[in-house]
Every structure is written in C-alpha cells, then in structure tokens.
Design an enzyme around this catalytic site. Structure first.
Site, PDB file in Angstrom:
ATOM      1  N   ILE A 693       0.822  -1.221   0.000  1.00 57.85           N
ATOM      2  CA  ILE A 693       0.000   0.000   0.000  1.00 57.85           C
ATOM      3  C   ILE A 693       0.849   1.260   0.000  1.00 57.85           C
ATOM      4  O   ILE A 693       0.323   2.375  -0.068  1.00 57.85           O
ATOM      5  CB  ILE A 693      -0.950   0.032   1.219  1.00 57.85           C
ATOM      6  CG1 ILE A 693      -0.164  -0.069   2.533  1.00 57.85           C
ATOM      7  CG2 ILE A 693      -1.990  -1.056   1.112  1.00 57.85           C
ATOM      8  CD1 ILE A 693      -1.040   0.117   3.770  1.00 57.85           C
ATOM      9  N   GLY A 694       2.152   1.116   0.062  1.00 52.04           N
ATOM     10  CA  GLY A 694       3.014   2.293   0.055  1.00 52.04           C
ATOM     11  C   GLY A 694       4.467   1.905   0.065  1.00 52.04           C
ATOM     12  O   GLY A 694       4.828   0.742   0.282  1.00 52.04           O
ATOM     13  N   SER A 695       5.317   2.881  -0.221  1.00 55.13           N
ATOM     14  CA  SER A 695       6.757   2.646  -0.200  1.00 55.13           C
ATOM     15  C   SER A 695       7.459   3.922   0.193  1.00 55.13           C
ATOM     16  O   SER A 695       6.913   5.020   0.084  1.00 55.13           O
ATOM     17  CB  SER A 695       7.245   2.180  -1.576  1.00 55.13           C
ATOM     18  OG  SER A 695       7.070   3.195  -2.540  1.00 55.13           O
ATOM     19  N   GLY A 696       8.684   3.776   0.658  1.00 52.24           N
ATOM     20  CA  GLY A 696       9.463   4.938   1.064  1.00 52.24           C
ATOM     21  C   GLY A 696      10.935   4.636   1.034  1.00 52.24           C
ATOM     22  O   GLY A 696      11.372   3.582   0.540  1.00 52.24           O
ATOM     23  N   GLY A 697      11.717   5.564   1.572  1.00 50.30           N
ATOM     24  CA  GLY A 697      13.155   5.415   1.535  1.00 50.30           C
ATOM     25  C   GLY A 697      13.663   4.248   2.368  1.00 50.30           C
ATOM     26  O   GLY A 697      14.752   3.733   2.121  1.00 50.30           O
ATOM     27  N   SER A 698      12.865   3.816   3.355  1.00 49.61           N
ATOM     28  CA  SER A 698      13.351   2.739   4.229  1.00 49.61           C
ATOM     29  C   SER A 698      12.743   1.383   3.905  1.00 49.61           C
ATOM     30  O   SER A 698      13.252   0.363   4.374  1.00 49.61           O
ATOM     31  CB  SER A 698      13.042   3.090   5.692  1.00 49.61           C
ATOM     32  OG  SER A 698      11.653   3.279   5.877  1.00 49.61           O
ATOM     33  N   LEU A 700       9.039  -1.058   2.153  1.00 51.20           N
ATOM     34  CA  LEU A 700       7.669  -1.168   1.655  1.00 51.20           C
ATOM     35  C   LEU A 700       6.701  -1.327   2.819  1.00 51.20           C
ATOM     36  O   LEU A 700       7.047  -1.883   3.864  1.00 51.20           O
ATOM     37  CB  LEU A 700       7.543  -2.382   0.725  1.00 51.20           C
ATOM     38  CG  LEU A 700       8.363  -2.352  -0.568  1.00 51.20           C
ATOM     39  CD1 LEU A 700       8.290  -3.704  -1.257  1.00 51.20           C
ATOM     40  CD2 LEU A 700       7.848  -1.266  -1.497  1.00 51.20           C
ATOM     41  N   LYS A 715       5.674  -2.812   7.970  1.00 48.18           N
ATOM     42  CA  LYS A 715       6.746  -2.134   7.232  1.00 48.18           C
ATOM     43  C   LYS A 715       7.915  -3.108   7.089  1.00 48.18           C
ATOM     44  O   LYS A 715       8.547  -3.481   8.058  1.00 48.18           O
ATOM     45  CB  LYS A 715       7.215  -0.875   7.955  1.00 48.18           C
ATOM     46  CG  LYS A 715       8.307  -0.110   7.196  1.00 48.18           C
ATOM     47  CD  LYS A 715       8.933   1.008   8.030  1.00 48.18           C
ATOM     48  CE  LYS A 715       7.944   2.114   8.260  1.00 48.18           C
ATOM     49  NZ  LYS A 715       8.588   3.256   9.004  1.00 48.18           N
ATOM     50  N   ASP A 818      10.773  14.579  12.664  1.00 49.03           N
ATOM     51  CA  ASP A 818      10.121  14.553  11.345  1.00 49.03           C
ATOM     52  C   ASP A 818       8.607  14.706  11.502  1.00 49.03           C
ATOM     53  O   ASP A 818       7.827  13.955  10.918  1.00 49.03           O
ATOM     54  CB  ASP A 818      10.472  13.255  10.622  1.00 49.03           C
ATOM     55  CG  ASP A 818      10.171  13.332   9.117  1.00 49.03           C
ATOM     56  OD1 ASP A 818       9.982  14.467   8.609  1.00 49.03           O
ATOM     57  OD2 ASP A 818      10.132  12.293   8.455  1.00 49.03           O
TER      58      ASP A 818
END
Length: 995
Positions: A693-698, A700, A715, A818
């Site tokens: 459902i999403g992804s980022g720098g660290s 999935l 995560k 953050d």
C-alpha cells in the site's frame, strides 16, 4: 627663602597624600572588579585574564574594558566598563556599581542571563549609560527608582524581556536614548514616552505590541532625530504631530498596519535622511512636497496601496535607495530619474508603470540593484545599466520589453543575478553573457534563439539556469557539467537536440531538472542516480529511447518524475516503488510487461495510459495480464521434466507450500511489544506484491489482513541487517522508541522481526491513512470530505498531546525530528496517532537545571517545508524543532494547503503567508471580518486564510483564531520564543483566545 622651602614642602606633602589616596582609590576599584568577576561572571575565552591585582600593578586603569578619568577632585578613577563582545556569561553584575565614579556600563553581545531586580539595581542610580544589547536577560523590564536622574542612555535591545513597559520609564527627565528593540513585550506603545522631551533616539522595533496607534504625544519629542517603530503593531493613521519633528533624520514606521494618506506636511521634515514606510496599508498619491526633502537619501514606501503617477519633483531627488515596489503606481517614469548620481538601489516592481525605461539609467550612478519586474514597460533594456561596472542584480521579468540583450551586459562582471523572463526579447544571447559569474540566470518565455555557449562553464557559482520557453537549439553542452553549484536546470520548451550529458552525475547539488518539450534523444543516463538531492525530474515530450534506469529508484528525495510521451521501452522497474512520488507519469511510451503491484492503484492509472503492452489487474482500461500459450506449454514441459527427474517430490512441495509464502531462512528474532493474537508465521504469507500500500526510503508498507479479521500495517525494511545503514537506523530507532512508548496518540508498535533476509515492523492499522492524505489528496478519500473544523481541531489537540508525551513524560525524553501531516495517522474515528519514528532521537537532559540538551544531526532531519529555520545554521536540534514543525501542521489544518503550496508565490511558504495575514488582522467579529477587504479587493482576515472547503460558524472562527495564534507562536524564528508542547496543549484547550 624660608617661605620657598615651606611652599615646596607643602607641595611635596600634598602630592604624597594625593598619591596615597590614588593608590587606595585604585586598589578599592580593582578589588570590586576582581570580586565581581569571580562571583558573578564567567569568562570562558579568557578575555579578562588581566583583571588581577599583582605587585606594583594595582591600578585597574589599564585592564581590558576599563576606562579611567580624572574626576572633579583631580583624582583618577574608573568611569566606564565596556565588555562588548567578550563572550562572558553569568548574571547582571550589580557589584560594578559599588565603584562610586562609574557612569557607563556597556555589556552588549554576550551571554548574560537571568532577571534584573530593581532593589539591587538601585546601587546603580548614578549611572548615565546602561547598554545591555544582545544578551539573554529575561523577566519583566527592570524598574528604575526616582534616583536615576542622570540616566541618559538605556539600551536593552535583543533580549527576552516580557510584560509591559513600566510607567517609571516615563520619568527619565535626562534620557536621550531609549532602545528596547527585539524583546517580547506586551501592551501597546505607551503614550507616556512622549514626555521624555530630551530624547534624541527612540527605538521600539520588532516588538509584539498589541494593535494600537502612534501616540500623539510623540509630537512633543522635538529633539528627536531617530524614531524607529518597525513591526510594532501600529494601526490607524500617522498623527499630524509626527510631521512637526523637524530634526528627524531617520523615520522608520515600516511593517505595521498604518492606514490613510501621507499629507503634504511631510515636507516639514527638512532634516530627513531616511524615511521607511514600507509594508503598511497607506494609500493615496505621494505628495509632491516630498520633493522638498533635499537631504533625503533613502526612501521606501513599498508594499502599500499608493496610486497615481510618480511626481517629477520626487524623481529628481538625489536618492541612494528608491523603493516603490508593490503598489499601484501608473504612468511613465520621468527621464530626470536617470540623472541622479547617487542612485544605487532602484526597485519599482509590482506596479503598473508604462512607457519606455529611461535610456540613461545607470550611466551617471553606481547602480547596483535594478528591479522593474511586473510592470508594463515596453521598448528595449537600457544599454548603460552597468556603465559604472557595479550592477549586481538585473530583474525585469513580466513586462513587454523587446529587442536584443545589449552586448554591453556581457562585460558586466559585477552581475550576480539576472531575471528577464516573460518579455519579448529576441535574437541571440551575447557569448560573453553566458560566462558571467552569476548565481541565477532566468531568460524564460522570450523569443531568444541560438545555443548555450560552452563558455557557460566559467559561471562556476551558477545555481539556477532557467531558459525555458524560447527557441534555443543545438546540443546541451557537456561543459555544463562543470557547474558544480547548479540546483535548478530548466531547459524546457525549446528545440534542444542530442542526448542528455552522461556527466550530469557530477552535479551533486541538483534539485530540479526540467527538459520537457525538446527534441532530445538517446537514453536516460543511469548515472543520474548520483544526484541525491534531486526532487523533480521532468523529461517528458522528447524522443528518449531505451529503458527506464532502475537506478532512479535510488534517488532518496525524488517526488516528481515525468517521463511521458517519449519512446521508452522495457518494463517499469520495481525499484521505482522505493520513491515517495507525488507526481509520476510514464504514459505514451512503448513500455511493456506487468505493472509493479505497488503502482496497481486507481490513482496511478493515468500514469500508464498510452502503453498498450502494459498489463495489470483491476486497472481498467489497462488490460489484465495473461500468460501466453507458448509460455504455458514451456512451463508444463518444464514441470513434467522436473517431476520425472525427482520423482514428483518437488512438485508436491510447490503445490503444498508456494515459495513466496515460505518463511525466510535463518534464525529470526521476534519481539512482541503488545498483547497480540497472532505470530510471525501469520505475517509472512501476506507480504506479497498485491498487499503493498506504500513505499518509502526505508522500505515497503503492506496491508495485512489476518484470518481473525484483524488488519495490520507491516513495514518491511530494505535489505537485511548491515546491508543498508539508513534502514538499520530506522529499524533501531522505531524499536527503541515505540517499543516502550504507551500513549493513545502515538501509533502502537505491536511486534518486530529481525532476520537474516529481511526485517519488518508490525503496527496497528490506521483506516483513514495520514492527515496529509486527507487534507491534500486530489482523489476522494475514505474519510469524510472535506474535513470539518471540529474534526481538525480534535486532531490538532490529539497530535499535540502525543508530542507533549514524548517531550515531557517519556524517560528519556524523545525528539521526533520529522513531524509532518503525513506522519500523523488517523484511525476509523479520525483519532490521530503520531507515527514514523525513524529519525527520532532520545533527548538528554542536564542534571543541574533540567535544560534539554540537543541532538547532533549527521544529516538534515525532517521534511521540506516543516524544517525549523535554525537547521540552516546549527547541526543540533531539540524539542523546539518539533514545536516549529507542529506549528506548520496547525497551519495546514487551518488553510488546507501544503507547506509550500504554489499559490503562496515565489520564496513564500505557509508560515510567511500566515504571518502576513495575521499582522494586519483586526479583532472585529467574524461577520465583519468576512466583509473587510483592502483596496485591492483581497481579504486581510481569516476568510483569506481558512480552507474554503469548510463551512464555518462563528464559534469555529473563534477556535481558528486561537489555533492560528498558537501556530504563529510555534513557528517563531527564535526557538526561545516557542512554547513547549505541554504549553501548546494548554493553549489549545483554553476557552479564550491566546494572549
């Protein structure tokens, strides 16, 4: 003879007595100084190391910072102490005043702190000069008893004094200078200061006074030569009495909410050297009598509502700086303005001036800054703007200028900044123009032609190259790769051909690359992955070939990627799922294969249209993926062969336990933080592409629905332990922080698994996603849309409570680093949870005073738009950095806009936008405010600030006003002025508005 001997003996004895007295007096002063240094001051830099009584050197008159003088009795004693900029700390040294001859104490630019008490301060009643500027003093302003009759200079600028100005300050009968700039004072500008008739300088600038008028009594200050009331909460008209101060040399009333017209009586200020009235709401025409002020050299009436033409008599003044920008002036510029030999700064942008710019501008003066942008000027640029070789800034965008860029500009080596976009300039750019030592070159939206000359490599410090919307052609020169400071390249909408230079990887500071709508061919350089600061890459509408480099997925902050309308082939690299993309488009290419599961969402559908050979489930009109017949035959034959060779064992294993559902090899350490009804064995089979459902720098993020019906967020971090340092840091930070935190407004970490192949973190699932999604997503969200104010206010309080827990109740305290709307998650009831602790750090506290120590940053922590301004000059952060970021979130809740929404304009953000509106916000009722417009027809009240999608009641407006006040406190430029998160919660919960 006897008389002569007697006289000589008398003189000898007198000198002896005087010498003894001087020694005793000097010894007494020296002992006072050394005692005060030892007990009240700290001298870390050793600047006062010569303050020592030794041997025959017992007089302090040669000590650092000490001035001695001969008194009326003929004795030499200490009269002044000046320790400016010596880096000393400690509290106010009252003991200095035990020196009976002392008349001057100057301790500016140090680190002195604490309060100044009136009782011990009475020791200093003989003082004539007291200057304590730029220290850390706090509390109420010191009271002065009636004995302070000799005080002539009182300067307390840039401290942290609070409260109202005491009435005792109106009784300084001898006071000549009063400077309270930059303190946190309250109340209004007091009228009793108008009775200090000996004043020659009065400064009350950058003080958060409540809205109030300029006291009429200030007209009594007939000896005043310097009056500075910048940013002091002034409203109403300028009283006529001010124009009677004929000795005024400097009048600064800028950055207030003053209204009305300037009367002709301003012409009485014959001594005026500088008049600053910018950033108010003044209106009408400029009176011609200003032209009588022949001593005037600096004149700034920008950012007001002035109208009419510029009188020729004013244009003829011998001004050094002449600023009329952001008004409604019309007509042509008088030619006489070009004859001024003093003109250095000329800024008239954002008006409606017409006609041709005077041809001789710059020929007779050392013009440095020239800004005529956003007017209606026609004709050519003046050829002699840089005649004196001093021009640094040339800004003329958004006019109707024609003709070529003058050849003479290519010889202007002083030029640093050029913006001439949105005109009708034509012809080729002079060769020497390309190699000027510029930091910014903007020529966009003209009719220029030719190519970029390779000599541009000499512009070593160029950071922004923007030449879009012209007829430039030829190849992009390889020499451009020598510009190591480039942050922005915009070559879009031209006719550039050839390939993108592969050496672009040398431009390590690149943030934005726009090359769309050209004739570029060749492949996208994979080396571009070295440009780790890149946030925007637009190569659309070219003739680019080859595949999409998987290496682009390694760009850590890329959020805008447009490769549409090219001739790209191959599959979409799954590595792109690592990117946090706000804009993504690969449509109208020749891509094929299965769309990676993370992109198989309706929101991404337009991204893939025009690629007939792409496939994916549930993305109409994208065709579903099917195996080709020959592929199935090959698979069947392969399976039969394997079965024949192995006796069917492998087939049975595959059939009963598919590979993608197996538990990874190696020993997995599972840690459970909450009471749960599942194990890691229930998680593994759900970590499939279909559940991303999403992804980022660290890593999935998966949505995992268990057989029990419970839904989890998992995560999965990139790589295994030791493979990705940033991933390792995120894992450790999340576990160490959330593993021990228990609070209703902080997301729950349920379990973590640390294995050889990968690691994952298991959280409670938030049905409504993030606050950022709910506020800013263009697509209809699951939550109630639009979000009503009651819900927004509840979210604000809940998130504040979560952060307050981290700062004040957690042991050790935690700084999030953050805080942003995307890291505030919402459950099914829209209750907020602070999330994503990958950058969080424990906050050490000193044992002696409980003051928060700071956390060193190895890299910039936080997200663009939320980062506190002190990040720009320090490598340390504390909880006040979180407070600033939370203030930005509050402004998002009010406005419904992103922190850097394009509607704010260039070099603006949500904080500046809100500050400007709040500055001129009056306290009338919401109904009146909704109808209160300035002369431009713009709202200057909450109705201009709040999200137009909300339907609001009067009570809602009251709450919004309160939240706005809190947000502005949180986003103060100075960390010391921001409240704690505990105080933020209190302020939000209070029924009355914030004082």
């Amino acid at each position: 003879m006897i008389m002569t001997i007697t006289t000589s003996l008398f003189l000898f004895l007198s000198l002896l007595v005087l010498s003894c007295f001087l020694q005793v007096s000097s010894n007494g002063d020296a002992e006072i100084l050394t005692r005060v240094k030892k007990t009240r001051l700290f001298d870390p830099e050793g600047k006062l190391q010569d303050w020592v009584i030794t041997g025959d050197k017992r007089s302090p008159c040669n000590w650092t910072g000490i001035t001695c003088d001969v008194t009326n009795g003929g004795f030499v004693s200490v009269t002044a102490i000046d320790l400016t900029g010596y880096g000393i700390s400690g509290e106010f040294p009252y003991g200095f005043c035990r020196i009976r001859t002392l008349v001057n104490i100057t301790l500016s630019q140090n680190y002195l702190n604490g309060t100044i008490d009136s009782v011990p301060l009475s020791l200093c009643s003989r003082i004539q000069v007291l200057i304590l500027n730029v220290n850390n003093f706090s509390g109420k302003l010191p009271e002065f008893s009636p004995e302070f009759r000799s005080l002539r200079v009182l300067e307390l600028e840039s401290n942290s004094f609070s409260g109202e100005i005491p009435e005792s300050y109106g009784r300084f009968t001898a006071l000549q200078v009063l400077n309270l700039n930059g303190n946190s004072l309250s109340g209004i500008v007091p009228a009793f200061l108008g009775y200090l008739t000996e004043l020659t300088r009065l400064e009350l600038a950058y003080i958060g006074f409540e809205p109030g008028p300029i006291p009429v009594t200030f007209g009594n200050l007939t000896k005043l030569s310097y009056l500075r009331l910048t940013h002091s909460g002034l409203v109403g008209e300028i009283p006529d009495s001010i124009w009677n101060l004929v000795l005024l040399e400097n009048l600064d009333l800028a950055m207030n909410c003053l209204t009305g017209e300037i009367p002709g009586s301003i012409g009485k200020l014959k001594s005026g050297y500088q008049i600053e009235l910018y950033d108010n709401q003044l209106s009408g025409k400029l009176p011609e009598s200003i032209g009588n002020l022949t001593a005037l050299r600096n004149f700034d009436v920008s950012q007001n509502n002035f109208t009419g033409e510029l009188p020729k008599k004013i244009a003829a003044l011998q001004l050094i700086s002449f600023n009329l920008n952001d008004n409604f002036f019309t007509g042509e510029l008088p030619e006489v303005i070009a004859l001024n030999p003093n003109l250095v700064e000329f800024k008239i942008f954002n008006n409606s001036f017409t006609g041709i710019l005077p041809r001789n501008l710059g020929k007779f003066s050392e013009l440095s800054e020239f800004d005529v942008s956003t007017n209606k000027f026609t004709g050519e640029l003046p050829p002699d703007l840089c005649y004196k070789k001093k021009l640094q800034k040339l800004i003329s965008f958004s006019n109707q200028l024609t003709g070529k860029i003058p050849e003479s500009y290519g010889d202007c080596r002083s030029l640093d900044y050029i913006r001439t976009a949105d005109n009708k300039l034509s012809g080729e750019v002079p060769v020497k123009f390309w190699e000027l030592p510029l930091t910014r070159l903007e020529l966009s939206n003209n009719q220029l032609q030719g190519s970029i000359h390779p000599s541009i490599s000499n512009a070593r410090h160029l950071s922004q190259l923007e030449i879009s919307g012209n007829n430039f052609s030829g190849a992009i020169p390889v020499k451009i790769c020598n510009l190591g400071d480039l942050r922005v390249i915009d070559l879009s909408r031209n006719r550039f051909s050839g390939s993108i230079p592969s050496c672009i990887n040398r431009l390590k500071k690149l943030e934005r690359v726009e090359m769309q709508e050209n004739l570029l061919d060749g492949e996208i350089p994979s080396s571009m992955s070295s440009c780790t600061e890149l946030t925007e890459l637009n190569l659309s509408n070219n003739r680019l070939r080859g595949g999409i480099p998987p290496e682009l997925g390694e760009l850590p902050v890329l959020n805008y990627l447009d490769l549409s309308n090219n001739q790209l082939t191959g599959e979409i690299p799954p590595e792109l799922l690592k990117l946090k993309l706000n804009q993504f488009n690969v449509s109208d290419n020749k891509l094929y294969g299965k769309i990676p599961s993370g992109f198989q969402q309706d929101i991404f559908l337009p991204t893939f249209l025009g690629n007939p050979n792409l496939c994916g489930p549930n993305l109409d009109p994208i065709r579903p993926c099917r195996s080709k017949p020959e592929s199935r035959y090959i698979l069947v034959i392969s399976v039969l062969c394997i079965v024949a060779l192995t006796g069917g064992l492998v087939w049975l294993f595959i059939k009963t336990k598919p590979l993608f559902k197996r538990k990874p090899n190696g020993v997995n350490k599972v840690t459970v933080f909450q009471r749960v009804g599942f194990t890691d064995e229930d998680i593994y089979p759900q970590l499939t592409e279909d559940n991303i459902i999403g992804s980022g720098g660290s890593g999935l993020v998966y949505r995992v629905k268990l057989k029990s019906g419970q839904t989890l967020a998992v995560k999965k971090l990139w790589g295994g332990p030791g493979q990705k340092p940033e991933s390792e840091s995120v894992f450790r930070s999340e576990v160490e922080t959330l593993g021990r935190v228990r609070h209703g407004n902080i997301v729950k970490l349920l379990m973590c698994c640390n294995g050889e192949e990968f690691r994952f973190l298991v959280y409670e699932f938030m049905e409504n996603g993030s606050l950022g999604d709910v506020l800013h997503s263009e697509k209809e969200h699951r939550a109630v849309s639009p979000l009503d104010w009651t819900t927004r206010f509840s979210i604000a309080i809940g998130a504040a409570q979560g952060l307050a827990y981290l700062h004040h109740d957690s042991v050790p305290a935690i700084v999030h680093r953050d805080v942003k709307s995307n890291n505030i998650l919402l459950d099914h009831e829209m209750k907020p949870r602070v999330a994503d602790f990958g950058l969080a750090k424990p906050l050490k506290r000193e044992d002696n005073d409980g003051v928060s120590d700071v956390s060193l940053m190895s890299c910039v922590a936080g997200s663009y738009g939320y980062i506190a301004p002190e990040y720009g000059y320090t490598s340390k952060v504390n909880e006040k950095s979180d407070v600033y970021s939370f203030g930005v979130v509050l402004l998002e809740l009010i406005t419904g806009k992103r922190p850097n929404d394009s509607s704010f304009g260039e070099n603006q953000n949500i904080v500046k936008f809100a500050m400007e509106i709040a500055l001129c916000y009056s306290s009338s009722s919401p109904e009146d405010e909704a109808m209160n417009r300035d002369s431009r027809g713009n709202y200057r009240d909450l109705s201009k600030l709040v999200d137009p999608k909300m339907i609001l009641s009067n009570r809602d407006y009251e709450e919004i006003e309160k939240v706005l006040d809190v947000a502005l406190l949180c986003t103060s430029s100075f960390p010391i002025n921001r409240p704690t998160m505990r105080k933020v919660v209190e302020l939000l919960k209070e029924k009355k508005s914030v004082e």
